[in-house]
Design an enzyme around this catalytic site. Structure first.
Site, PDB file in Angstrom:
ATOM      1  N   LYS A 257       8.606   7.431   1.061  1.00 51.51           N
ATOM      2  CA  LYS A 257       7.579   6.383   0.981  1.00 51.51           C
ATOM      3  C   LYS A 257       6.222   7.078   1.052  1.00 51.51           C
ATOM      4  O   LYS A 257       5.932   7.784   2.022  1.00 51.51           O
ATOM      5  CB  LYS A 257       7.777   5.420   2.152  1.00 51.51           C
TER       6      LYS A 257
ATOM      7  N   GLU B 242      18.075  -4.097  -2.414  1.00 51.49           N
ATOM      8  CA  GLU B 242      17.775  -5.217  -1.518  1.00 51.49           C
ATOM      9  C   GLU B 242      18.888  -6.258  -1.520  1.00 51.49           C
ATOM     10  O   GLU B 242      19.366  -6.649  -2.584  1.00 51.49           O
ATOM     11  CB  GLU B 242      16.482  -5.914  -1.963  1.00 51.49           C
TER      12      GLU B 242
ATOM     13  N   ASP C  59       9.915  -9.748  11.534  1.00 53.68           N
ATOM     14  CA  ASP C  59       9.823 -10.131  10.118  1.00 53.68           C
ATOM     15  C   ASP C  59      11.193  -9.966   9.448  1.00 53.68           C
ATOM     16  O   ASP C  59      11.311  -9.438   8.349  1.00 53.68           O
ATOM     17  CB  ASP C  59       8.756  -9.290   9.396  1.00 53.68           C
TER      18      ASP C  59
ATOM     19  N   SER D 164      16.116   7.601   4.741  1.00 57.10           N
ATOM     20  CA  SER D 164      17.443   7.534   4.112  1.00 57.10           C
ATOM     21  C   SER D 164      17.319   6.616   2.890  1.00 57.10           C
ATOM     22  O   SER D 164      16.543   5.656   2.893  1.00 57.10           O
ATOM     23  CB  SER D 164      18.476   6.975   5.093  1.00 57.10           C
ATOM     24  N   TYR D 165      18.075   6.944   1.866  1.00 55.95           N
ATOM     25  CA  TYR D 165      17.987   6.189   0.619  1.00 55.95           C
ATOM     26  C   TYR D 165      19.024   5.063   0.633  1.00 55.95           C
ATOM     27  O   TYR D 165      20.225   5.317   0.743  1.00 55.95           O
ATOM     28  CB  TYR D 165      18.225   7.128  -0.572  1.00 55.95           C
ATOM     29  N   ALA D 166      18.547   3.832   0.551  1.00 53.89           N
ATOM     30  CA  ALA D 166      19.456   2.675   0.510  1.00 53.89           C
ATOM     31  C   ALA D 166      19.819   2.414  -0.950  1.00 53.89           C
ATOM     32  O   ALA D 166      19.134   1.668  -1.647  1.00 53.89           O
ATOM     33  CB  ALA D 166      18.770   1.462   1.137  1.00 53.89           C
TER      34      ALA D 166
ATOM     35  N   PHE E  40       0.826  -1.214   0.000  1.00 55.99           N
ATOM     36  CA  PHE E  40       0.000   0.000   0.000  1.00 55.99           C
ATOM     37  C   PHE E  40       0.853   1.254   0.000  1.00 55.99           C
ATOM     38  O   PHE E  40       0.521   2.263   0.605  1.00 55.99           O
ATOM     39  CB  PHE E  40      -0.994  -0.005   1.168  1.00 55.99           C
ATOM     40  N   SER E  41       2.005   1.135  -0.649  1.00 56.20           N
ATOM     41  CA  SER E  41       2.905   2.296  -0.715  1.00 56.20           C
ATOM     42  C   SER E  41       3.752   2.258  -1.972  1.00 56.20           C
ATOM     43  O   SER E  41       3.956   1.202  -2.561  1.00 56.20           O
ATOM     44  CB  SER E  41       3.827   2.293   0.505  1.00 56.20           C
TER      45      SER E  41
END
Ligand code: ATP
Length: 491
Positions: free
Chosen positions: A69, A124, A163, A118-120, A51-52
């Protein structure tokens, strides 16, 4: 959404008293800076959640990239995710450590909520794991150690992630971890970190619904499944699953559906593939323990000290980890997998063993091609999988993912395509995606790699004819991708 009225500022963590200061400034004052979407220049979307949408952005006048986000309020309310979103914000605001995504500020308009993060830049961790299938010992040791430090920080704050999995571990530009996704987290009120291993308040881990669980099937701990109570140790269980997956290429508890996975978790039904390093086996066995008060790293066993002292982490400098360089990501391909004895007991049927190789060349006439195709349609049982394309080379290979291997019939066809079929069940399992970037590489006479942008395929030819595969794949690459169609050095 409940708790937050439209137009109200949700809060600002990193604020400033000067108009030139940005969301990236350190916290020098409590005065909230009322940001609005107009304060940011939005770039490309870098990710989608349920949902984002996450956008790359820059604050106007500030030369620093952030990730924003953007959450759709109506969707959150419809999906009853208010609590999830508010919890994520609450946890992110508590965190103050380089191994976590940082929340700079939040704001909203009538339709949306905005989290400025912050931008990663590294993306991933899962992406790299998928690409390489597994990580070598040095890489596993490094990332496992960073996760241990991150878990220690969480425990000191009384937070259970609940999680933890490779998908929720992002990487910064220097390839250090940035743990994210705290929607499922639990904040233990009045917890005594390092002393309190239990979930504390004893509420169901699902936040009320006892018949559901929080987390992801493969990484969920047995206590969450049986008592629905998560504890700090639940994250240690997930760490055990992650270390196993890094080295082996697949998580320890696998199954066709969740129920099957849960059965295996509660019975501790898993094993180590051949080649799994001894010290990692010992560590994983001490983390994947049914009794959560008996997991290495839990307070009952002395907290994080004994975990950090484990032999697997030998050589790790815990204090300088965050400042040091991340190791180059390499797959784990231990020598044992090259051992011919591994394959000696395997028998394949006569038809499959006889490699059918049609060496086509560019001068094949249309008529000849038609005849070959007719022969293939009537005489080759794999014709059904290749969508009418002429097979240029086929052969049995062992397709490796980490320490696991599956026997497949590999079919190189016109198109070009590289189909792979499960020969025992005669089921098409997939294709290695072709593109101009595809590149075969012979590792030795038995092993060859097919590099693609998103994944490297590790293939073993039991017939030790990898050179033939590589030569043929290159030939096909030249035919389809070489602009002048002249022979080139390598694809
Ligand atoms: P879901 O909400 O369905 O669990 P999610 O938690 O992955 O999914 P988001 O937090 O919206 O959803 O993130 C979506 C994707 O955006 C992530 O998978 C990640 O790849 C990317 N992303 C999220 N935050 C950042 C960030 N700070 N920097 C870089 N990429 C990010």
């Amino acid at each position: 959404m409940s708790g937050v009225k439209a137009g109200e500022d949700m809060g600002s963590r990193r604020t400033s008293s000067s108009s030139s200061m940005s969301v990236t400034d350190t916290e020098t004052t409590n005065k909230p800076a009322k940001k609005t979407p107009n304060d940011f220049i939005f770039g490309k979307a870098i990710g989608e959640g349920s949902f984002s949408t996450v956008y790359l952005a820059k604050e106007v006048g500030v030369d620093k990239e952030v990730a924003v986000k953007v959450l759709d309020k109506r969707h959150i309310i419809k999906e009853r995710k208010n609590e999830y979103v508010m919890r994520e914000r609450e946890v992110l605001m508590k965190l103050n450590h380089p191994f976590f995504i940082q929340l700079f500020c939040t704001f909203q308009d009538t339709e949306r909520l905005y989290f400025v993060l912050s931008y990663a830049r590294g993306g991933e961790l899962l992406h790299y794991l998928n690409k390489l299938s597994s990580f070598d010992v040095a890489c596993t040791q490094f990332y496992a150690a960073e996760i241990v430090i991150a878990l220690q920080h969480l425990r000191n704050l009384g937070i259970i992630h609940r999680d933890l999995k490779p998908e929720n571990i992002l990487l910064n530009d220097e390839m250090h971890i940035q743990i994210t996704d705290f929607g499922s987290a639990k904040i233990l009120k009045d917890s005594s970190p390092e002393e309190n291993s239990k979930g504390g308040d004893g509420t169901p881990a699902s936040g009320g619904r006892r018949n559901s669980f929080v987390g992801t099937a493969q990484y969920v701990s047995p206590e969450v499944l049986t008592s629905k109570k998560a504890s700090f140790s639940s994250d240690l269980w997930a760490l055990g699953c992650i270390i196993y997956q890094f080295l082996a290429g697949l998580p320890p508890f696998r199954g066709g559906h969740e129920y099957q996975i849960f059965q295996k978790i509660t019975k501790l039904e898993y094993d180590f593939p051949e080649g799994f390093p001894d010290s990692a086996t010992d560590l994983v066995e001490r983390l994947l323990v049914i009794d959560e008060t008996n997991r290495l790293g839990c307070p009952e066993l002395g907290g994080f000290g004994p975990l950090k002292d484990h032999e697997f982490f030998k050589g790790i400098n815990w204090d300088s980890l965050k400042d040091g360089p991340a190791p180059k990501m390499m797959p784990y391909l231990p020598a044992t997998s090259h051992n011919p004895e591994l394959w000696s007991s395997e028998r394949v049927g006569f038809d499959d063993k006889r490699l059918v190789e049609i060496i086509t060349d560019t001068v094949m006439t249309a008529d000849e091609r038609k005849k070959e195709l007719e022969r293939q349609a009537t005489g080759n049982k794999y014709h059904q999988f290749v969508e009418g394309n002429l097979i240029l080379k086929q052969g049995l290979i062992d397709k490796r993912k980490g320490l696991f291997a599956r026997r497949r019939m590999l079919l190189l066809t016109e198109g070009p395509h590289l189909y792979y079929v499960d020969p025992a069940n005669m089921v098409l399992k997939g294709q290695i995606p072709w593109s101009k970037e595809l590149r075969p590489e012979a590792k030795n006479f038995k092993i060859f790699f097919v590099h693609t942008p998103n994944r490297t395929y590790y293939l073993e030819d039991p017939e030790s004819r990898t050179e033939e595969w590589v030569r043929k794949i290159r030939e096909v690459w030249r035919r389809y991708y070489s602009s002048d169609n002249k022979p080139v050095e390598r694809p």
